[in-house]
Design a protein around this motif. Structure first.
Motif, PDB file in Angstrom:
ATOM      1  N   ILE A 110       0.833  -1.202   0.000  1.00  0.00           N
ATOM      2  CA  ILE A 110       0.000   0.000   0.000  1.00  0.00           C
ATOM      3  C   ILE A 110       0.870   1.254   0.000  1.00  0.00           C
ATOM      4  O   ILE A 110       0.545   2.249  -0.661  1.00  0.00           O
ATOM      5  N   ASN A 111       1.996   1.211   0.705  1.00  0.00           N
ATOM      6  CA  ASN A 111       2.924   2.348   0.681  1.00  0.00           C
ATOM      7  C   ASN A 111       3.497   2.567  -0.712  1.00  0.00           C
ATOM      8  O   ASN A 111       3.707   3.717  -1.128  1.00  0.00           O
ATOM      9  N   VAL A 112       3.776   1.487  -1.440  1.00  0.00           N
ATOM     10  CA  VAL A 112       4.263   1.612  -2.815  1.00  0.00           C
ATOM     11  C   VAL A 112       3.243   2.373  -3.661  1.00  0.00           C
ATOM     12  O   VAL A 112       3.592   3.288  -4.425  1.00  0.00           O
ATOM     13  N   VAL A 113       1.980   1.993  -3.522  1.00  0.00           N
ATOM     14  CA  VAL A 113       0.928   2.635  -4.311  1.00  0.00           C
ATOM     15  C   VAL A 113       0.736   4.092  -3.884  1.00  0.00           C
ATOM     16  O   VAL A 113       0.640   4.995  -4.729  1.00  0.00           O
ATOM     17  N   ALA A 114       0.678   4.325  -2.579  1.00  0.00           N
ATOM     18  CA  ALA A 114       0.479   5.694  -2.096  1.00  0.00           C
ATOM     19  C   ALA A 114       1.603   6.609  -2.576  1.00  0.00           C
ATOM     20  O   ALA A 114       1.349   7.731  -3.047  1.00  0.00           O
ATOM     21  N   ASN A 115       2.828   6.132  -2.471  1.00  0.00           N
ATOM     22  CA  ASN A 115       3.967   6.912  -2.938  1.00  0.00           C
ATOM     23  C   ASN A 115       3.888   7.144  -4.445  1.00  0.00           C
ATOM     24  O   ASN A 115       4.156   8.238  -4.942  1.00  0.00           O
ATOM     25  N   ASN A 137      -3.945   0.758   5.779  1.00  0.00           N
ATOM     26  CA  ASN A 137      -4.695   1.365   4.681  1.00  0.00           C
ATOM     27  C   ASN A 137      -5.261   2.730   5.084  1.00  0.00           C
ATOM     28  O   ASN A 137      -6.191   3.223   4.458  1.00  0.00           O
ATOM     29  N   ILE A 138      -4.675   3.290   6.124  1.00  0.00           N
ATOM     30  CA  ILE A 138      -5.024   4.655   6.547  1.00  0.00           C
ATOM     31  C   ILE A 138      -3.770   5.530   6.571  1.00  0.00           C
ATOM     32  O   ILE A 138      -3.707   6.581   5.918  1.00  0.00           O
ATOM     33  N   VAL A 139      -2.774   5.090   7.325  1.00  0.00           N
ATOM     34  CA  VAL A 139      -1.591   5.921   7.575  1.00  0.00           C
ATOM     35  C   VAL A 139      -0.830   6.287   6.307  1.00  0.00           C
ATOM     36  O   VAL A 139      -0.439   7.458   6.137  1.00  0.00           O
ATOM     37  N   PRO A 140      -0.567   5.361   5.359  1.00  0.00           N
ATOM     38  CA  PRO A 140       0.141   5.772   4.139  1.00  0.00           C
ATOM     39  C   PRO A 140      -0.590   6.876   3.376  1.00  0.00           C
ATOM     40  O   PRO A 140       0.045   7.780   2.820  1.00  0.00           O
ATOM     41  N   TRP A 141      -1.918   6.811   3.382  1.00  0.00           N
ATOM     42  CA  TRP A 141      -2.690   7.844   2.693  1.00  0.00           C
ATOM     43  C   TRP A 141      -2.635   9.173   3.451  1.00  0.00           C
ATOM     44  O   TRP A 141      -2.611  10.256   2.830  1.00  0.00           O
ATOM     45  N   ALA A 145      -1.328  12.574   1.947  1.00  0.00           N
ATOM     46  CA  ALA A 145      -2.194  13.750   2.028  1.00  0.00           C
ATOM     47  C   ALA A 145      -1.449  14.935   2.628  1.00  0.00           C
ATOM     48  O   ALA A 145      -1.598  16.078   2.181  1.00  0.00           O
ATOM     49  N   GLU A 146      -0.645  14.677   3.639  1.00  0.00           N
ATOM     50  CA  GLU A 146       0.121  15.754   4.274  1.00  0.00           C
ATOM     51  C   GLU A 146       1.112  16.372   3.299  1.00  0.00           C
ATOM     52  O   GLU A 146       1.332  17.589   3.300  1.00  0.00           O
ATOM     53  N   ARG A 147       1.691  15.536   2.428  1.00  0.00           N
ATOM     54  CA  ARG A 147       2.663  16.035   1.449  1.00  0.00           C
ATOM     55  C   ARG A 147       2.005  16.814   0.323  1.00  0.00           C
ATOM     56  O   ARG A 147       2.616  17.732  -0.245  1.00  0.00           O
ATOM     57  N   THR A 148       0.798  16.448  -0.037  1.00  0.00           N
ATOM     58  CA  THR A 148       0.188  16.981  -1.251  1.00  0.00           C
ATOM     59  C   THR A 148      -0.944  17.970  -1.007  1.00  0.00           C
ATOM     60  O   THR A 148      -1.383  18.646  -1.949  1.00  0.00           O
ATOM     61  N   GLY A 149      -1.438  18.019   0.225  1.00  0.00           N
ATOM     62  CA  GLY A 149      -2.583  18.872   0.501  1.00  0.00           C
ATOM     63  C   GLY A 149      -3.909  18.185   0.241  1.00  0.00           C
ATOM     64  O   GLY A 149      -4.970  18.814   0.336  1.00  0.00           O
TER      65      GLY A 149
END
Length: 417
Positions: A110-115, A137-141, A145-149
């Motif tokens: 999931i981290n791979v996908v989120a990144n 399935n919460i924290v990576p998103w 979100a914090e990086r992108t707004g």
């Protein structure tokens, strides 16, 4: 030895749980002077001899690094490694092995996908998840979100532990970019209608990811039928080894995503002027891979594939049904999560008892369960509890073990009544 074990399993009639249990050596031991009753399968399932032997044979007969060795052992290791990838492709019904990425587990997948999807996100975009998600399935998103707004938006659930479809439909809008959903809740056992949800999301051009960690031990997913863009799972919940998992992703999206890590294997050419990436799936597989673990996962899938899937599901449903029947025999016991469609998971509390105390006292009687928040704190907050006790069943569990669980719970309840 492995081949004989698998062959014997293949010949079993109906669903011979006693014969199947003989394939799992760990189940024959005693814990605290009692026969082990292992009911913590949702956290990590046990391993059949077929898996143990496959990994042992790899180390004894073919261990080498893969893909680049100009020698026989390297060829053997590569064949076994890529053969396991094909086994996973077939298991998921993916179009190509190019779409099967090895990871360390569901969390890394999931981290791979989120990144990889982060460059697609901007301020105001929304990532839709549910209240019943595992933290993976919460924290990576949230980090993306914090990086992108962007913003992580939770879908509500009902008191029974089912996804609130009205909430889901109302939250889909022109800002929704990603929809990430668990196939089966690890804390409740709820089986979500992922195919229907994905269809609704895809009709709006939303990228979809399914956390399949809790689904694959009980059901065989078809990623093409589901229509999802990504599907992730861990080997150790599918009766395979720890330390390896799988990310399925549609090739077009994987091609567009940047690599998750840099280093060996994921490159095509490196110079100090720049680097070009390897082709799929190797673009996302930096460094020496978990070769033995991949072989073990392939063996686990082969083992489960030789069982009668329908008979297995019926046997597991019988375990959960019997557990639900016995709840009334324990005063103060309450099931958390009563969805109509559930995997064999029973999350519960007993009035006046802390979940951790229940787990400790059951362990003294040789019974292994899981207690705590189950990496689902938002879900626990929804139910207003710090955590629950959770018994999660597998096809090698027996109705007699269900009875032993409730006999033990009755004993515990009487002690503290």
């Amino acid at each position: 030895m492995t081949d004989l074990s698998v062959a014997n399993t293949a010949k079993k009639t109906a669903f011979d749980v006693d014969a199947i249990r003989r394939d799992f050596p760990i189940l024959s031991q005693q814990v605290n002077g009692k026969p082990l009753v292992y009911l913590d399968n949702g956290a990590s399932a046990q391993k059949p001899v077929a898996v143990l032997d496959a990994m042992d044979r790899y180390y004894r007969e073919m261990h080498s690094n893969v893909h680049r060795g100009a020698h026989t052992l390297g060829d053997r290791a590569t064949a076994a490694f890529e053969g396991a990838r094909e086994t996973v492709r077939s298991f998921l019904n993916a179009e190509s092995t190019r779409e099967i990425i090895w990871t360390r587990g569901t969390t890394e997948a999931i981290n791979v996908v989120a990144n990889g999807l982060a460059p697609r996100l901007k301020a105001g975009d929304e990532i839709l998840v549910s209240q019943m998600e595992h933290h993976a399935n919460i924290v990576p998103w949230q980090m993306v979100a914090e990086r992108t707004g962007a913003k992580v938006v939770p879908i509500q659930i009902t008191p029974e532990g089912e996804l609130d479809l009205d909430s889901f439909n109302s939250l889909l809008n022109e800002r929704t970019r990603i929809f990430a959903i668990t196939h089966v809740s690890n804390a409740l056992g709820t089986v979500n209608p992922v195919a229907t949800l994905i269809k609704e999301a895809k009709a709006r051009g939303i990228i979809t990811l399914v956390d399949g960690a809790q689904a694959v031990p009980h059901y065989q997913p078809d990623v093409q039928a589901l229509g999802c863009d990504f599907y992730a799972f861990s080997a150790h919940k599918l009766f395979g080894p720890t330390g390896i998992g799988v990310l399925y992703g549609k090739a077009q999206l994987l091609e567009e995503m940047p690599p998750y890590q840099g280093g060996g294997e994921m490159i095509e050419r490196v110079s100090f002027e720049g680097t070009t990436w390897n082709t799929l799936p190797y673009k996302f597989e930096a460094g020496t891979p978990a070769v033995a673990e991949a072989v073990g996962l392939g063996a686990a899938i082969d083992y489960v594939g030789r069982l009668d899937r329908r008979a297995m599901e019926i046997a597991e449903k019988a375990l959960l049904d019997r557990a639900n029947q016995l709840v009334e025999t324990v005063p103060g016991m309450e099931i958390i999560g009563t969805a109509k469609h559930k995997a064999p998971v029973m999350s519960f509390k007993i009035a006046g008892l802390h979940p951790s105390d229940i787990g400790t006292l059951l362990d003294q009687q040789g019974i292994a369960i899981r207690t705590g928040h189950h990496c689902a704190m938002p879900l626990m907050a929804f139910y207003g509890v710090p955590g629950t006790a959770r018994a999660s069943f597998a096809f090698y569990n027996t109705l007699d073990e269900v009875e032993q669980l409730f006999t033990a719970l009755q004993k515990i309840q009487r002690l503290f009544a």
